[in-house]
Design an enzyme around this catalytic site. Structure first.
Site: not given
Ligand SMILES: NC(=O)c1ccc[n+]([C@@H]2O[C@H](COP(=O)([O-])OP(=O)(O)OC[C@H]3O[C@@H](n4cnc5c(N)ncnc54)[C@H](O)[C@@H]3O)[C@@H](O)[C@H]2O)c1
Length: 320
Positions: A117, A141
């Site tokens: 991120t 985070y």
């Molecule tokens: N959405 C954004 O704008 C953004 C920006 C920067 C980074 N990210 C990173 O991208 C990734 C995905 O983001 P997102 O927005 O899709 O989030 P999200 O919460 O929709 O998806 C995360 C998924 O991981 C699963 N999960 C979490 N911990 C788990 C575990 N221990 N075992 C199995 N499954 C687990 C959750 O159930 C969920 O389905 C994350 O790592 C986040 O830090 C997202």
């Protein structure tokens, strides 16, 4: 057909990745504990309800599918919650990832794509932010993601792990089919919140600070369409398949849009109006965050398709 494990494939970005992998001829194997994801978002491939830290069950999953690579989205990502509950974040994001990496080692799987991120950079010292920008995260985070990045470097050195780190700026938009949605709960991302206001599902939109050093005084962010992010991951898989060295890439559009601009564009696209209440600044919100993604363009040959913010907003408006 090669199996690819998508950890967190039931989440917002992961479910789009699953769809894209499937159209590209891979078999996506979603591993998700459904802590923030949704079972009905996994429309392709196999699904295993499992926590990445459960090394016994994860071992069985690796034996069954013998994956060619792992794409790792599974993490918690609410900045505010990471401040009040850092244990939850260090345990899942750092410890959970180490457990996943150890399962990979035990099963001789050495290709790993990691969702990092822009939060690893902290307050920008210059813009746009390239990969060499100092990394001084300002919240737990961001620190959990930076620690994981550092562990990847050490695992590559010691155990030959081959990885690609992608640092996303603001992921936005939906697949145009309307099959997949952004369904965070609570929702903290600006675009879905503004769209909810446009649909009359929330009374108003809060604008945190209008006195920043930006052209209209509101914070500027770089919005990248979720399918453009996923396309970069596909390119990352090919890069590792072709013997590419461990590498990190910032992913954004390279164009910043202010909060006011997003609000105005949603008004335009939706043809509706809604109330905006200006409130004070939130602690830790930098004025501008814009990515320099030229490394991904040059090394991976990646090119975002959604460069116009209006087009990104339309993919949300027409599918909600
Ligand atoms: N959405 C954004 O704008 C953004 C920006 C920067 C980074 N990210 C990173 O991208 C990734 C995905 O983001 P997102 O927005 O899709 O989030 P999200 O919460 O929709 O998806 C995360 C998924 O991981 C699963 N999960 C979490 N911990 C788990 C575990 N221990 N075992 C199995 N499954 C687990 C959750 O159930 C969920 O389905 C994350 O790592 C986040 O830090 C997202």
């Amino acid at each position: 057909m090669q199996n690819i494990i998508v950890a967190g494939g039931a989440g917002y970005i992961g479910s789009h990745m699953v769809k894209m992998l499937s159209s590209a001829g891979f078999n996506p194997v979603t591993v998700d504990n459904l802590s923030t994801g949704h079972r009905d978002s996994v429309l392709y491939g196999d699904f295993e309800e499992c926590d990445i830290a459960d090394s016994v069950r994860m071992g069985r999953i690796f034996e069954e599918y013998n994956p060619a690579a792992v794409i790792h989205f599974a993490a918690f990502s609410l900045v505010g919650e990471s401040v009040s509950k850092p244990d939850k974040y260090y345990r899942n994001n750092v410890s959970g990832t180490l457990s996943l990496l150890d399962t990979m080692r035990r099963h001789a799987c050495d290709r790993f794509i990691f969702s990092s991120t822009a939060a690893v950079f902290g307050n920008p010292e210059y813009l746009p932010i390239d990969e060499l920008h100092p990394k001084t995260p300002v919240n737990p985070y961001g620190r959990t993601k930076l620690m994981t990045e550092q562990a990847l470097g050490d695992y590559a050195e010691a155990y030959g792990l081959r990885y690609v780190i992608f640092r996303y700026f603001n992921a936005a938009g939906h697949d145009e089919s309307g099959d997949l949605k952004e369904r965070h709960s609570p929702e903290t991302h600006l675009l879905p919140l503004v769209v909810q206001a446009a649909k009359g599902e929330r009374s108003h939109i809060a604008l945190y600070g209008d006195d920043y050093d930006t052209p209209d005084g509101t914070c500027v962010r770089d919005y990248i369409h979720v399918n453009d992010l996923c396309a970069a991951h596909l390119a990352g898989i090919k890069y590792l398949e072709n013997g590419g060295e461990p590498a990190d890439f910032n992913l954004g559009n390279g164009n910043g849009f202010s909060v006011k601009e997003i609000i105005d564009k949603v008004r335009l696209v939706s043809g509706t109006d809604f109330e905006v209440k200006t409130e004070g600044r939130r602690a830790g919100d930098p004025a501008s965050l814009v990515a320099d993604s030229s490394k991904a363009r040059h090394v991976l040959g990646w090119q975002p398709e959604y460069t116009d913010i209006e087009d990104i907003i339309k993919t949300v408006w027409k599918t909600v």
